[in-house]
Design a protein around this motif. Structure first.
Motif, PDB file in Angstrom:
ATOM      1  N   ASP A   1       0.828  -1.208   0.000  1.00 24.04           N
ATOM      2  CA  ASP A   1       0.000   0.000   0.000  1.00 24.04           C
ATOM      3  C   ASP A   1       0.863   1.259   0.000  1.00 24.04           C
ATOM      4  OD1 ASP A   1      -2.346  -1.401  -0.104  1.00 24.04           O
ATOM      5  OD2 ASP A   1      -2.768  -1.246   2.037  1.00 24.04           O
ATOM      6  N   ALA A   2       1.974   1.231   0.724  1.00 21.26           N
ATOM      7  CA  ALA A   2       2.867   2.391   0.752  1.00 21.26           C
ATOM      8  C   ALA A   2       3.478   2.619  -0.628  1.00 21.26           C
ATOM      9  CB  ALA A   2       3.960   2.199   1.793  1.00 21.26           C
ATOM     10  N   VAL A   3       3.890   1.564  -1.277  1.00 18.30           N
ATOM     11  CA  VAL A   3       4.468   1.682  -2.618  1.00 18.30           C
ATOM     12  C   VAL A   3       3.395   2.105  -3.611  1.00 18.30           C
ATOM     13  CG1 VAL A   3       5.706   0.476  -4.461  1.00 18.30           C
ATOM     14  CG2 VAL A   3       6.254  -0.010  -2.081  1.00 18.30           C
ATOM     15  N   SER A   4       2.176   1.584  -3.450  1.00 18.57           N
ATOM     16  CA  SER A   4       1.066   1.979  -4.332  1.00 18.57           C
ATOM     17  C   SER A   4       0.767   3.465  -4.204  1.00 18.57           C
ATOM     18  CB  SER A   4      -0.194   1.189  -3.995  1.00 18.57           C
ATOM     19  OG  SER A   4      -0.034  -0.155  -4.324  1.00 18.57           O
ATOM     20  N   MET A   5       0.796   3.989  -2.980  1.00 12.28           N
ATOM     21  CA  MET A   5       0.549   5.417  -2.786  1.00 12.28           C
ATOM     22  C   MET A   5       1.651   6.254  -3.422  1.00 12.28           C
ATOM     23  SD  MET A   5      -1.284   5.882   0.917  1.00 12.28           S
ATOM     24  CE  MET A   5      -0.118   4.979   1.889  1.00 12.28           C
ATOM     25  N   LEU A   6       2.896   5.782  -3.337  1.00  9.80           N
ATOM     26  CA  LEU A   6       4.009   6.474  -3.974  1.00  9.80           C
ATOM     27  C   LEU A   6       3.824   6.511  -5.487  1.00  9.80           C
ATOM     28  CD1 LEU A   6       6.945   7.705  -3.935  1.00  9.80           C
ATOM     29  CD2 LEU A   6       7.688   5.356  -4.332  1.00  9.80           C
ATOM     30  N   VAL A   7       3.493   5.359  -6.071  1.00 10.53           N
ATOM     31  CA  VAL A   7       3.299   5.268  -7.521  1.00 10.53           C
ATOM     32  C   VAL A   7       2.118   6.142  -7.940  1.00 10.53           C
ATOM     33  CG1 VAL A   7       2.682   3.715  -9.419  1.00 10.53           C
ATOM     34  CG2 VAL A   7       4.384   3.015  -7.737  1.00 10.53           C
ATOM     35  N   SER A   8       1.056   6.165  -7.155  1.00 10.75           N
ATOM     36  CA  SER A   8      -0.103   7.013  -7.456  1.00 10.75           C
ATOM     37  C   SER A   8       0.296   8.478  -7.492  1.00 10.75           C
ATOM     38  CB  SER A   8      -1.202   6.831  -6.413  1.00 10.75           C
ATOM     39  OG  SER A   8      -1.702   5.538  -6.429  1.00 10.75           O
ATOM     40  N   ARG A   9       1.054   8.918  -6.494  1.00 11.38           N
ATOM     41  CA  ARG A   9       1.485  10.312  -6.426  1.00 11.38           C
ATOM     42  C   ARG A   9       2.387  10.656  -7.605  1.00 11.38           C
ATOM     43  NH1 ARG A   9      -0.304  14.589  -5.923  1.00 11.38           N
ATOM     44  NH2 ARG A   9      -1.806  13.324  -4.897  1.00 11.38           N
ATOM     45  N   VAL A  10       3.321   9.767  -7.929  1.00  8.01           N
ATOM     46  CA  VAL A  10       4.231  10.006  -9.058  1.00  8.01           C
ATOM     47  C   VAL A  10       3.442  10.086 -10.361  1.00  8.01           C
ATOM     48  CG1 VAL A  10       6.065   8.939 -10.438  1.00  8.01           C
ATOM     49  CG2 VAL A  10       6.260   9.000  -7.955  1.00  8.01           C
ATOM     50  N   ALA A  11       2.469   9.193 -10.534  1.00  5.71           N
ATOM     51  CA  ALA A  11       1.670   9.188 -11.763  1.00  5.71           C
ATOM     52  C   ALA A  11       0.852  10.463 -11.898  1.00  5.71           C
ATOM     53  CB  ALA A  11       0.756   7.967 -11.792  1.00  5.71           C
ATOM     54  N   LEU A  12       0.238  10.907 -10.813  1.00  2.00           N
ATOM     55  CA  LEU A  12      -0.587  12.110 -10.879  1.00  2.00           C
ATOM     56  C   LEU A  12       0.249  13.376 -11.068  1.00  2.00           C
ATOM     57  CD1 LEU A  12      -3.263  11.237  -8.189  1.00  2.00           C
ATOM     58  CD2 LEU A  12      -3.542  11.270 -10.674  1.00  2.00           C
ATOM     59  N   ASP A  13       1.519  13.337 -10.674  1.00  4.09           N
ATOM     60  CA  ASP A  13       2.406  14.477 -10.872  1.00  4.09           C
ATOM     61  C   ASP A  13       2.969  14.536 -12.295  1.00  4.09           C
ATOM     62  OD1 ASP A  13       2.017  15.402  -8.331  1.00  4.09           O
ATOM     63  OD2 ASP A  13       3.871  14.561  -7.520  1.00  4.09           O
ATOM     64  N   CYS A  14       2.827  13.458 -13.033  1.00  2.00           N
ATOM     65  CA  CYS A  14       3.355  13.392 -14.390  1.00  2.00           C
ATOM     66  C   CYS A  14       2.448  14.186 -15.341  1.00  2.00           C
ATOM     67  CB  CYS A  14       3.448  11.938 -14.837  1.00  2.00           C
ATOM     68  SG  CYS A  14       4.199  11.729 -16.455  1.00  2.00           S
ATOM     69  N   TYR A  15       3.047  15.017 -16.192  1.00  2.00           N
ATOM     70  CA  TYR A  15       2.279  15.816 -17.140  1.00  2.00           C
ATOM     71  C   TYR A  15       1.530  14.908 -18.109  1.00  2.00           C
ATOM     72  CZ  TYR A  15       1.002  18.970 -20.859  1.00  2.00           C
ATOM     73  OH  TYR A  15       0.284  19.667 -21.786  1.00  2.00           O
ATOM     74  N   GLY A  16       0.268  15.194 -18.337  1.00  2.00           N
ATOM     75  CA  GLY A  16      -0.539  14.437 -19.285  1.00  2.00           C
ATOM     76  C   GLY A  16      -1.444  13.412 -18.637  1.00  2.00           C
ATOM     77  N   ILE A  17      -1.219  13.093 -17.365  1.00  2.00           N
ATOM     78  CA  ILE A  17      -2.051  12.131 -16.654  1.00  2.00           C
ATOM     79  C   ILE A  17      -3.153  12.910 -15.935  1.00  2.00           C
ATOM     80  CG2 ILE A  17      -2.149  10.328 -14.901  1.00  2.00           C
ATOM     81  CD1 ILE A  17      -0.414   9.545 -17.265  1.00  2.00           C
ATOM     82  N   VAL A  18      -4.404  12.584 -16.254  1.00  2.00           N
ATOM     83  CA  VAL A  18      -5.536  13.256 -15.622  1.00  2.00           C
ATOM     84  C   VAL A  18      -5.883  12.579 -14.304  1.00  2.00           C
ATOM     85  CG1 VAL A  18      -7.972  13.854 -15.875  1.00  2.00           C
ATOM     86  CG2 VAL A  18      -6.453  14.001 -17.836  1.00  2.00           C
ATOM     87  N   GLU A  19      -5.987  11.257 -14.338  1.00  2.00           N
ATOM     88  CA  GLU A  19      -6.325  10.508 -13.125  1.00  2.00           C
ATOM     89  C   GLU A  19      -5.968   9.046 -13.303  1.00  2.00           C
ATOM     90  OE1 GLU A  19     -10.679   9.549 -12.521  1.00  2.00           O
ATOM     91  OE2 GLU A  19     -10.850  11.126 -14.033  1.00  2.00           O
ATOM     92  N   LEU A  20      -6.003   8.331 -12.198  1.00  2.93           N
ATOM     93  CA  LEU A  20      -5.807   6.890 -12.236  1.00  2.93           C
ATOM     94  C   LEU A  20      -7.164   6.229 -12.416  1.00  2.93           C
ATOM     95  CD1 LEU A  20      -3.276   6.533  -9.313  1.00  2.93           C
ATOM     96  CD2 LEU A  20      -2.784   6.465 -11.739  1.00  2.93           C
ATOM     97  N   ALA A  21      -7.197   5.156 -13.172  1.00  2.00           N
ATOM     98  CA  ALA A  21      -8.447   4.462 -13.454  1.00  2.00           C
ATOM     99  C   ALA A  21      -8.606   3.270 -12.512  1.00  2.00           C
ATOM    100  CB  ALA A  21      -8.456   3.975 -14.896  1.00  2.00           C
ATOM    101  N   ALA A  22      -9.838   2.987 -12.148  1.00  2.84           N
ATOM    102  CA  ALA A  22     -10.127   1.826 -11.308  1.00  2.84           C
ATOM    103  C   ALA A  22      -9.816   0.561 -12.097  1.00  2.84           C
ATOM    104  CB  ALA A  22     -11.585   1.829 -10.882  1.00  2.84           C
ATOM    105  N   ARG A  23      -9.081  -0.341 -11.482  1.00  2.00           N
ATOM    106  CA  ARG A  23      -8.724  -1.581 -12.175  1.00  2.00           C
ATOM    107  C   ARG A  23      -9.586  -2.764 -11.736  1.00  2.00           C
ATOM    108  NH1 ARG A  23      -5.277  -4.977  -9.436  1.00  2.00           N
ATOM    109  NH2 ARG A  23      -4.687  -4.235  -7.387  1.00  2.00           N
ATOM    110  N   ARG A  24     -10.361  -2.558 -10.683  1.00  2.00           N
ATOM    111  CA  ARG A  24     -11.247  -3.614 -10.194  1.00  2.00           C
ATOM    112  C   ARG A  24     -12.629  -3.038  -9.927  1.00  2.00           C
ATOM    113  NH1 ARG A  24      -7.454  -5.161  -5.276  1.00  2.00           N
ATOM    114  NH2 ARG A  24      -8.301  -3.141  -4.790  1.00  2.00           N
ATOM    115  N   LEU A  25     -13.617  -3.884  -9.901  1.00  2.00           N
ATOM    116  CA  LEU A  25     -14.980  -3.466  -9.608  1.00  2.00           C
ATOM    117  C   LEU A  25     -15.082  -2.905  -8.194  1.00  2.00           C
ATOM    118  CD1 LEU A  25     -17.943  -3.296 -10.431  1.00  2.00           C
ATOM    119  CD2 LEU A  25     -18.222  -5.629  -9.591  1.00  2.00           C
TER     120      LEU A  25
END
Length: 116
Positions: A17-41
């Motif tokens: 979960d800690a690594v997932s939060m890091l990756v989420s923050r890095v992805a959202l800080d990247c130019y061109g990324i609007v949001e993360l998409a849900a991968r599960r129901l």
């Protein structure tokens, strides 16, 4: 499963979960990324009830002291897809390796959609 490694400071364990939060923050800080998409129901259901999922759009797998990352993103319309993917890939790889001290074996970026 948590990330575990040993070094001069001893045995270190970092939760997925800690690594997932890091990756989420890095992805959202990247130019061109609007949001993360849900991968599960279940992630989508949590959104309906306004409860954030800690690892929405990110999947972390560890095997033999190597980290495998899958990221599900929605891009901004008009950006260069290849440039955003390359930037996101290198940024995630750098930050996860710096945080965990483990080798990132692969980063798979899944583009789920495009937003205006």
């Amino acid at each position: 499963m948590a990330l575990t490694t040993s070094n001069v400071y001893g045995d270190i364990t970092i939760s997925n979960d800690a690594v997932s939060m890091l990756v989420s923050r890095v992805a959202l800080d990247c130019y061109g990324i609007v949001e993360l998409a849900a991968r599960r129901l279940s992630d989508s259901l949590l959104e309906l009830f306004n409860k954030p999922s800690p690892n929405k759009g990110v999947k972390i797998v560890t095997e033999n002291n190597k980290v495998y990352v899958d990221v599900y993103v929605i891009l901004k319309e008009g950006v260069n897809r290849e440039a955003v993917e390359e930037s996101l890939h290198s940024s995630i790889e750098y930050h996860v390796e710096q945080l965990t001290g483990m080798l990132v074996k692969s980063v798979k970026i899944h583009i789920v959609g495009i937003k205006l």
